[in-house]
Scaffold this motif. Sequence first.
Motif, PDB file in Angstrom:
ATOM      1  N   ASP A 104      49.017  -5.498 -12.705  1.00 17.57           N
ATOM      2  CA  ASP A 104      47.827  -6.088 -13.318  1.00 17.57           C
ATOM      3  C   ASP A 104      47.506  -7.465 -12.742  1.00 17.57           C
ATOM      4  N   GLN A 105      48.525  -8.305 -12.538  1.00 16.90           N
ATOM      5  CA  GLN A 105      48.294  -9.656 -12.017  1.00 16.90           C
ATOM      6  C   GLN A 105      47.823  -9.615 -10.565  1.00 16.90           C
ATOM      7  N   GLU A 106      48.417  -8.760  -9.756  1.00 18.31           N
ATOM      8  CA  GLU A 106      47.988  -8.631  -8.359  1.00 18.31           C
ATOM      9  C   GLU A 106      46.533  -8.179  -8.280  1.00 18.31           C
ATOM     10  N   LEU A 107      46.166  -7.208  -9.105  1.00 13.35           N
ATOM     11  CA  LEU A 107      44.795  -6.716  -9.116  1.00 13.35           C
ATOM     12  C   LEU A 107      43.834  -7.820  -9.544  1.00 13.35           C
ATOM     13  N   ALA A 108      44.162  -8.520 -10.616  1.00 14.86           N
ATOM     14  CA  ALA A 108      43.296  -9.600 -11.105  1.00 14.86           C
ATOM     15  C   ALA A 108      43.117 -10.673 -10.031  1.00 14.86           C
ATOM     16  N   ASP A 109      44.198 -11.021  -9.341  1.00 17.15           N
ATOM     17  CA  ASP A 109      44.129 -12.071  -8.334  1.00 17.15           C
ATOM     18  C   ASP A 109      43.390 -11.624  -7.076  1.00 17.15           C
ATOM     19  N   VAL A 110      43.570 -10.375  -6.669  1.00 15.55           N
ATOM     20  CA  VAL A 110      42.827  -9.911  -5.489  1.00 15.55           C
ATOM     21  C   VAL A 110      41.335  -9.842  -5.807  1.00 15.55           C
ATOM     22  N   LEU A 111      40.973  -9.492  -7.026  1.00 19.39           N
ATOM     23  CA  LEU A 111      39.560  -9.519  -7.414  1.00 19.39           C
ATOM     24  C   LEU A 111      39.028 -10.946  -7.380  1.00 19.39           C
ATOM     25  N   LYS A 112      39.822 -11.900  -7.872  1.00 19.54           N
ATOM     26  CA  LYS A 112      39.403 -13.309  -7.806  1.00 19.54           C
ATOM     27  C   LYS A 112      39.200 -13.728  -6.353  1.00 19.54           C
ATOM     28  N   TYR A 113      40.107 -13.295  -5.474  1.00 21.24           N
ATOM     29  CA  TYR A 113      39.957 -13.622  -4.068  1.00 21.24           C
ATOM     30  C   TYR A 113      38.685 -12.994  -3.492  1.00 21.24           C
ATOM     31  N   LEU A 114      38.426 -11.732  -3.801  1.00 23.51           N
ATOM     32  CA  LEU A 114      37.227 -11.072  -3.286  1.00 23.51           C
ATOM     33  C   LEU A 114      35.951 -11.812  -3.704  1.00 23.51           C
ATOM     34  N   HIS A 115      35.974 -12.456  -4.867  1.00 23.60           N
ATOM     35  CA  HIS A 115      34.821 -13.223  -5.326  1.00 23.60           C
ATOM     36  C   HIS A 115      34.622 -14.510  -4.513  1.00 23.60           C
ATOM     37  N   THR A 116      35.625 -14.919  -3.741  1.00 24.56           N
ATOM     38  CA  THR A 116      35.474 -16.117  -2.904  1.00 24.56           C
ATOM     39  C   THR A 116      34.860 -15.799  -1.551  1.00 24.56           C
ATOM     40  N   LEU A 117      34.749 -14.521  -1.242  1.00 23.10           N
ATOM     41  CA  LEU A 117      34.266 -14.127   0.083  1.00 23.10           C
ATOM     42  C   LEU A 117      32.744 -14.147   0.167  1.00 23.10           C
TER      43      LEU A 117
END
Length: 117
Positions: A104-117
């Motif tokens: 769950d944490q990895e997914l949440a963080d990768v989504l946060k990263y994708l929002h920075t792109l």
Amino acid sequence: MISARIFSAALGATLLFATTGCKSTPPPKPIEQLTTEEAHGYAVFQAHCAQCHRDRTDGKLVGPPLLGVTKKQYLPSGAPANDERMSATILHGRGMMPAQPLDDQELADVLKYLHTL
């Protein structure tokens, strides 16, 4: 005298350029400015996604580039570009993309990263 057909085609091309040519994806957030969660998402992306997807450029690898993916209305697949659809694609795969076993944490963080792109 310019024929109506040529004038109409030129006008259409000009309008198409004016409405699409000026739209560009803003640059991604610099890596050194990422939050702790975004930086963790970047690391997860590098471990699970970077072999197939470019993130900080629009060049294509095996899968489509993800630069600006959350700033668009639709994903390259045609699905809505929202966290729910991206999560489902990441966790369950789609087409040639294999499922990624993220917690769950990895997914949440990768989504946060994708929002920075």
